[in-house]
Design an enzyme around this catalytic site. Structure first.
Site, short mmCIF file in Angstrom:
data_model
loop_
_atom_site.label_atom_id
_atom_site.label_comp_id
_atom_site.label_asym_id
_atom_site.label_seq_id
_atom_site.Cartn_x
_atom_site.Cartn_y
_atom_site.Cartn_z
NE ARG A 177 -1.50 -1.39 3.72
CZ ARG A 177 -1.67 -1.20 5.02
NH1 ARG A 177 -2.82 -0.76 5.49
NH2 ARG A 177 -0.70 -1.43 5.87
CG HIS A 235 14.49 33.38 7.04
ND1 HIS A 235 13.55 32.64 6.36
CD2 HIS A 235 14.77 34.44 6.24
CE1 HIS A 235 13.27 33.22 5.20
NE2 HIS A 235 14.01 34.31 5.10
CD GLU A 260 5.93 6.83 16.54
OE1 GLU A 260 7.04 6.77 17.12
OE2 GLU A 260 4.94 6.14 16.86
NE ARG A 311 9.49 29.02 0.49
CZ ARG A 311 8.48 29.87 0.31
NH1 ARG A 311 8.34 30.92 1.09
NH2 ARG A 311 7.59 29.65 -0.65
CE LYS A 361 11.82 38.58 6.52
NZ LYS A 361 10.99 37.72 7.34
CG ASP A 362 14.28 35.61 2.06
OD1 ASP A 362 14.04 36.14 3.17
OD2 ASP A 362 14.01 34.43 1.79
CG HIS A 382 16.44 26.85 8.44
ND1 HIS A 382 15.19 27.06 7.89
CD2 HIS A 382 16.81 25.59 8.12
CE1 HIS A 382 14.83 25.95 7.27
NE2 HIS A 382 15.77 25.05 7.40
CE1 TYR A 442 9.83 27.15 10.17
CE2 TYR A 442 9.28 26.49 7.93
CZ TYR A 442 9.47 27.48 8.88
OH TYR A 442 9.28 28.79 8.54
#
Length: 184
Positions: free
Chosen positions: A23, A62, A28, A59, A169-170, A119, A132
């Site tokens: 399937r 930050h 987890e 991205r 912004k970045d 990051h 995240y």
């Protein structure tokens, strides 16, 4: 779950087990009790979800400054990214150094980015989604960052044609030499 400490202490790669059959698979992705067995006691308070339409979307870099600094646990649930953590801890022997890992929906791995690190990630495929968890609520007054192409950091971006795709912004973030790190 397998947990690997990367080349900069504190940054960890988590590899959850996957149980597969005809399937598909089950995994987890986070279990506080399992992590406690490794003496890891993160307390997450917020989940974030990003979607990037184009490959080559960057991205970051930050961070959230104290008193709202955040640990992050990052995973890619659709597509793939290179996820990067840069040490911004003043006095650290690895200050301005980076570590990176490829995270994908296929490999299911996660990167733990501790407080004191900037990051960023770059998408390797179009239509990529990243989730995240963070240990502190977002606070605009604590928001900070460093330019993606900072020469002091020197991350070797592999950009596809037409990239990078950046937010306004970045694109305006300062260079590392122009900020005072808030992480002491």
């Amino acid at each position: 779950m397998k947990i690997t400490e990367l080349d900069i202490p504190g940054v960890k790669l988590l590899s959850p087990r996957r149980f597969s059959d005809d399937r598909g698979w089950f995994s987890e992705s986070y279990n506080q009790k399992t992590l406690a067995q490794f003496d890891i006691h993160w307390q997450f308070v917020q989940d974030n979800h990003s979607y990037s339409k184009h490959a080559g979307t960057i991205r970051g870099f930050h961070f959230q400054a104290p008193p709202h600094a955040q640990d992050k646990l990052v995973r890619c649930v659709r597509g793939s990214i290179v996820d990067i953590a840069v040490d911004l801890r003043a006095g650290s022997p690895t200050y301005a150094k980076w570590v990176a890992a490829e995270l994908s929906a296929e490999n299911g791995e996660q990167l733990f980015v501790p407080v004191g690190f900037a990051h960023a990630f770059i998408t390797l495929q179009p239509d990529t989604e990243v989730l995240y968890k963070v240990t502190s609520f977002y606070a605009p007054e604590s928001d900070g960052g460093v330019r993606w192409d900072d020469p002091t950091i020197g991350f070797p971006w592999k950009l596809p044609p037409g990239a990078p795709h950046l937010s306004a912004k970045d694109a305006k973030l300062p260079r590392l030499q122009d900020i005072e790190t808030p992480f002491r």
